[in-house]
Structures are given as structure tokens and as C-alpha cells.
Design a protein around this motif. Structure first.
Motif, short mmCIF file in Angstrom:
data_model
loop_
_atom_site.label_atom_id
_atom_site.label_comp_id
_atom_site.label_asym_id
_atom_site.label_seq_id
_atom_site.Cartn_x
_atom_site.Cartn_y
_atom_site.Cartn_z
N THR A 1 36.58 50.04 41.90
CA THR A 1 35.67 49.64 41.50
C THR A 1 36.05 48.53 42.49
OG1 THR A 1 37.12 47.96 40.62
CG2 THR A 1 35.83 49.88 39.59
N GLY A 2 34.55 47.53 42.58
CA GLY A 2 34.47 46.09 43.12
C GLY A 2 35.11 45.58 44.64
N LEU A 3 35.77 44.97 44.73
CA LEU A 3 36.40 44.34 45.70
C LEU A 3 37.23 45.08 46.10
CD1 LEU A 3 37.11 40.75 45.12
CD2 LEU A 3 34.59 41.83 46.45
N GLY A 4 38.28 46.36 45.28
CA GLY A 4 38.91 47.16 45.65
C GLY A 4 38.53 48.38 46.36
N PRO B 1 44.96 58.55 37.67
CA PRO B 1 44.76 57.43 37.06
C PRO B 1 46.48 56.69 36.17
CG PRO B 1 44.91 59.84 36.40
CD PRO B 1 45.34 59.81 38.02
N CYS B 2 46.62 55.21 36.18
CA CYS B 2 47.67 54.61 35.85
C CYS B 2 47.11 53.22 35.61
CB CYS B 2 48.49 54.40 37.39
SG CYS B 2 49.54 52.78 37.21
N ASP B 3 48.22 52.90 34.24
CA ASP B 3 48.11 51.54 33.82
C ASP B 3 49.59 50.78 33.97
OD1 ASP B 3 48.61 49.57 31.95
OD2 ASP B 3 47.37 49.90 30.18
N ILE B 4 49.13 50.05 35.47
CA ILE B 4 49.95 49.21 36.07
C ILE B 4 51.31 48.18 35.19
CG2 ILE B 4 48.62 49.42 38.05
CD1 ILE B 4 48.15 46.29 37.34
N ARG B 5 50.55 48.03 34.04
CA ARG B 5 51.45 47.24 33.29
C ARG B 5 52.89 48.35 32.57
NH1 ARG B 5 46.97 45.76 29.05
NH2 ARG B 5 46.12 47.95 29.69
N ASP B 6 52.49 49.83 32.55
CA ASP B 6 53.91 50.95 32.69
C ASP B 6 54.42 51.50 33.54
OD1 ASP B 6 55.36 53.18 31.95
OD2 ASP B 6 54.34 53.67 30.62
N ASP C 1 49.62 39.88 31.36
CA ASP C 1 50.58 41.76 31.75
C ASP C 1 49.74 42.54 32.75
OD1 ASP C 1 52.32 41.18 29.45
OD2 ASP C 1 51.99 42.56 28.36
N ILE C 2 48.39 42.29 32.44
CA ILE C 2 48.25 43.00 33.48
C ILE C 2 48.33 42.64 35.03
CG2 ILE C 2 45.77 44.05 34.67
CD1 ILE C 2 45.31 44.64 31.65
N THR C 3 47.49 41.67 35.12
CA THR C 3 46.77 40.70 36.72
C THR C 3 48.83 40.07 37.27
OG1 THR C 3 45.68 40.25 34.93
CG2 THR C 3 46.30 38.99 37.41
N ASN D 1 48.75 40.35 47.58
CA ASN D 1 48.59 40.63 45.92
C ASN D 1 46.80 39.42 46.42
OD1 ASN D 1 50.91 41.42 45.84
ND2 ASN D 1 51.69 39.60 45.14
N ILE D 2 45.98 40.45 45.47
CA ILE D 2 44.35 39.40 45.61
C ILE D 2 44.93 38.48 44.65
CG2 ILE D 2 42.51 39.99 45.07
CD1 ILE D 2 43.24 41.08 47.93
N GLY D 3 44.82 37.03 45.40
CA GLY D 3 44.74 36.28 44.39
C GLY D 3 43.53 36.19 43.19
N ALA D 4 43.69 34.36 43.06
CA ALA D 4 42.03 33.52 43.43
C ALA D 4 42.44 32.13 42.90
CB ALA D 4 42.24 34.04 41.74
N SER D 5 41.80 31.06 43.76
CA SER D 5 42.30 30.00 43.99
C SER D 5 42.23 29.01 42.96
CB SER D 5 40.52 29.05 45.18
OG SER D 5 39.65 29.19 43.83
N ALA E 1 48.55 33.66 35.19
CA ALA E 1 48.65 34.66 36.05
C ALA E 1 49.03 34.34 37.06
CB ALA E 1 48.12 35.87 35.50
N LYS E 2 47.56 34.15 38.37
CA LYS E 2 47.33 33.93 39.16
C LYS E 2 48.36 33.03 39.92
CE LYS E 2 43.67 37.13 40.01
NZ LYS E 2 44.24 38.73 40.91
N ALA E 3 48.86 32.19 39.52
CA ALA E 3 50.28 31.46 39.66
C ALA E 3 50.84 31.49 39.82
CB ALA E 3 50.26 30.34 39.32
N GLU F 1 28.36 44.82 42.24
CA GLU F 1 27.29 45.47 41.43
C GLU F 1 29.01 45.93 40.44
OE1 GLU F 1 26.76 49.19 43.28
OE2 GLU F 1 28.21 50.16 43.52
N ASP F 2 30.24 45.83 40.70
CA ASP F 2 30.73 46.22 39.69
C ASP F 2 31.49 45.70 38.47
OD1 ASP F 2 31.19 49.50 39.45
OD2 ASP F 2 32.20 48.87 41.96
N MET F 3 30.81 44.09 38.70
CA MET F 3 31.45 42.55 37.53
C MET F 3 30.83 42.60 36.63
SD MET F 3 30.43 39.39 40.38
CE MET F 3 31.56 38.53 40.55
N THR F 4 32.35 42.87 35.81
CA THR F 4 31.63 42.81 34.13
C THR F 4 30.52 42.05 33.66
OG1 THR F 4 33.52 40.90 33.91
CG2 THR F 4 34.56 43.32 34.11
N ALA F 5 30.69 42.38 32.41
CA ALA F 5 29.49 41.48 31.70
C ALA F 5 29.23 40.43 31.81
CB ALA F 5 28.35 42.58 30.79
#
Ligand code: NAP
Length: 312
Positions: A42-45, A87-92, A138-140, A166-170, A185-187, A218-222
Motif C-alpha cells: 500500500t501507499g508509500l511502501g 503475509p506476515c505480522d511483523i510483531r511475531d 508493537d507494530i511500529t 527505516n521509514i520514520g516521521a519528523s 514509537a518513531k523516536a 490513495e491508501d491513506m486511512t479514513a
């Protein structure tokens, strides 16, 4: 010429990005390289994965929802290389190991890992449930660590070099009112870049961060889309249309295009950036540096989100 026309000519904002499908790197830069992108469906990935594919990479995309992964796999396959969706949940951590097994079987140990998957939704901190906090952190943060650890263990065992982005955020630097969980989490993700680049530099593994600015897709969450729409309802912002909607609120006078993030990622993991590690590159048109001579009036987060008074 009206005053408005004159003002628009005098303030064009940052130039529009080069067209989709072009690249600054030589053709075939990633021939024979497997690139693993979490959240690559999705999206940026997906936009990042596409830029690696255009340069010859084989792709592995991993996230939880199989349907979305399959649709993205078909879209990305048109660009050239092999695309494997896992398919994968990266928390596991066990599922994480399976992604690397599947990648090795399909096209070889990934030489590049892009930790893009994350979870996020705006919520005033006082309303945030313990589950919401845990899910985002847990996810991020934890998921990013599990992916990166597995990548390094396999390269250390094989004696091969690799590159992690690693994709971060300002708001990792500034804090993020309304996003306390994600900003914390991003810190942590930013801190991992700095710790691991030093730990693994001797083994030939680069670890960098890459931070997008406002890059609608187009994939941004509502949830996220709703808050953007509340701030600037119309027209739809576009990187090619300066001063439109939310674009007019950026120093660049435009929003970013997802391909601009993809180009930065392909540079950071390329042979032309081998001495860059432990660095976080911000691709946001200087929006995170923005200050005003006089600060705007403070509006509490509840009000910004259209929420009523706090109820215990
Ligand atoms: P997005 O559309 O919400 O994508 C998040 C991706 O992560 C999805 O593909 C999702 O797929 C995957 N994901 C979520 N939880 C997962 C889990 N437990 N295991 C595996 N995959 C999981 O986000 P985006 O807007 O493209 O943002 C991409 C990155 O850029 C994120 O790191 C975000 O924090 C950062 N960022 C974005 C902006 C922006 O303007 N868009 C600004 C700043 C930072 P599934 O649901 O299939 O698991």
C-alpha cells in the motif's frame, strides 16, 4: 495581471518532481538484488517498492492482508523483476523469520530491507486505550526491530553486506500532539538507526532512516484522511499543482509525491551512498522546520479533531 496572478508568479513554491518512471540512478542499479519492503502492498511502501523495481530489483512485499498484497504484487510485477508477496505480522518474530525463508527461496537473501510498515491513528492521549498504545508501539517499533534483527543475523551468518532503511516521521524529533503513541514509537525507530549503524557497520550493514513529509496517497486511512480534510477540505492537493489545498500550507507550496520518497530510498541503499549510515534523511520540503514570527493561537487537540469535552 491581477494582484493574485502576480503573487502566484512571485511565489511558485518548490518545483514539481520529475515525472513518474524516471530515475537519477543508472538503469540496472539493483539487478540481482532482492529488496524486502514491509507494508509494500500500500501507499508509500508500494511507491518505494516500485522505484526499486524500475531499477532491476526483485521484490518481496510483506504485510498482514493477503488480498492487498496480491493486488500490489500484480501491479508491481509489470515493472520488471520478480515480486513475491508474503503475509506476515511483523510483531511475531517467528513469522518474521518465515518471510526471510520465503524470500531466500524465491529470489535470495534480501540485500535491502525497507522497514515501512507502521500503524497510526490520531487520538487525544487522555482517550488512548492501553491496547491502542500497545498496538502502535508493537507494530511500529518492535516490529521494525524484529525485522532488522532477522536481516542482520542472516547477513552476519552469511558474511554479506546489506542496507536497512527505516521509514520514520519528523515528530520523532518534535513530538506529535494527537499522535503520542506513534511519535514515541518513531523516536525509538530513529534511535535504532543510530545504535545499529554503529553496531553493524563493521559487518558491512548500513542502517539509515528516511522521513516522508505530507505525501497523500490513495491508501491513506479514513482517520488520517478525515483529519486532513477537516484542515483543508478542497481541492485535492497534488505535487504538480502548487498552492492547492493542503499544499498551500507547506513551505514548498505543494505536497510531496510518493515517488520522491522512493527515489531517496533507492539512493540511500545504492552503491553511491555506501559511506552514509546512521543518518536520517527528511524528504518533506522543510515543513518540519517551520516556525512563525508570531505563533498561531493554540487549539487543543480535542478541538482540532472535532471531539467534545473529555468524559472519563
Ligand atoms: P499506510 O498506507 O497506513 O501503510 C501501512 C502499511 O503497514 C500497510 O501496508 C499495512 O498492511 C502494513 N502493516 C500495518 N501493520 C502491520 C503489521 N502488524 N505487520 C505487517 N505489516 C503491517 O501508511 P503510509 O501512509 O503508506 O506510510 C508508510 C510509512 O510512512 C509509515 O511508516 C508511516 O509512519 C510513514 N509516514 C507517512 C506519512 C504520509 O504522509 N503518508 C508521513 C510521515 C510518515 P496490512 O494492513 O496488510 O498489514
Amino acid at each position: 495581471m491581477t494582484d493574485d496572478d502576480a503573487n502566484e508568479a512571485a511565489l511558485p513554491g518548490l518545483p514539481a518532481p520529475a515525472p513518474l518512471g524516471t530515475s537519477a540512478l543508472p538503469e540496472g542499479t539493483y539487478d540481482g538484488v532482492t529488496v524486502l519492503v514491509t507494508g509494500g502492498g500500500t501507499g508509500l511502501g508500494k511507491a518505494i517498492a516500485a522505484e526499486f523495481a524500475r531499477l532491476g530489483a526483485d521484490l518481496v512485499i510483506a504485510s498482514r492482508k493477503e488480498e492487498r498484497l496480491k493486488a500490489a504484487r500484480d501491479e508491481l510485477a509489470v515493472l520488471g523483476g520478480r515480486v513475491t508477496a508474503v503475509p506476515c505480522d511483523i510483531r511475531d518474530p517467528e513469522r518474521v523469520a518465515e518471510v526471510f525463508d520465503a524470500a531466500r527461496e524465491a529470489c535470495g537473501l534480501p540485500g535491502v530491507l525497507v522497514n515501512n510498515a507502521a500503524a497510526n491513528f490520531p487520538v487525544p492521549a487522555e482517550d488512548m486505550s492501553p491496547n491502542a498504545w500497545r498496538a502502535v508501539v508493537d507494530i511500529t517499533l518492535t516490529g521494525t526491530f524484529f525485522m532488522t534483527r532477522e536481516f542482520a543475523r542472516r547477513h552476519l551468518a552469511a558474511g554479506t553486506p546489506g542496507s536497512v532503511i527505516n521509514i520514520g516521521a519528523s515528530y520523532a524529533w518534535t513530538g506529535g500532539p494527537g499522535f503520542a503513541h506513534s511519535a514515541a514509537a518513531k523516536a525509538g525507530v530513529r534511535s535504532l538507526v543510530e545504535s545499529l549503524a554503529v553496531e553493524w557497520g563493521p559487518y558491512g550493514i548500513q542502517v539509515n532512516g528516511l522521513v516522508p513529509g505530507l505525501m497523500p496517497h490513495e491508501d491513506m486511512t479514513a482517520d488520517i484522511r478525515g483529519n486532513l480534510d477537516r484542515a483543508a477540505p478542497a481541492p485535492e492537493p497534488s505535487p504538480d499543482e502548487p498552492r492547492q489545498g493542503l499544499g498551500s500550507r507547506q513551505p514548498a507550496l505543494r505536497v510531496g509525491a510518493p515517488r520522491e520518497l522512493g527515489w531517496a530510498a533507492t539512493f540511500l541503499a545504492s552503491p553511491y551512498a555506501r559511506f552514509i549510515t546512521g543518518h536520517t534523511l527528511v524528504v518533506d520540503g522543510a515543513n518540519w522546520q517551520r516556525r512563525s514570527l508570531v505563533s498561531p493561537e493554540v487549539m487543543p487537540i480535542r478541538e482540532q479533531m472535532g471531539r467534545g469535552p473529555f468524559e472519563a
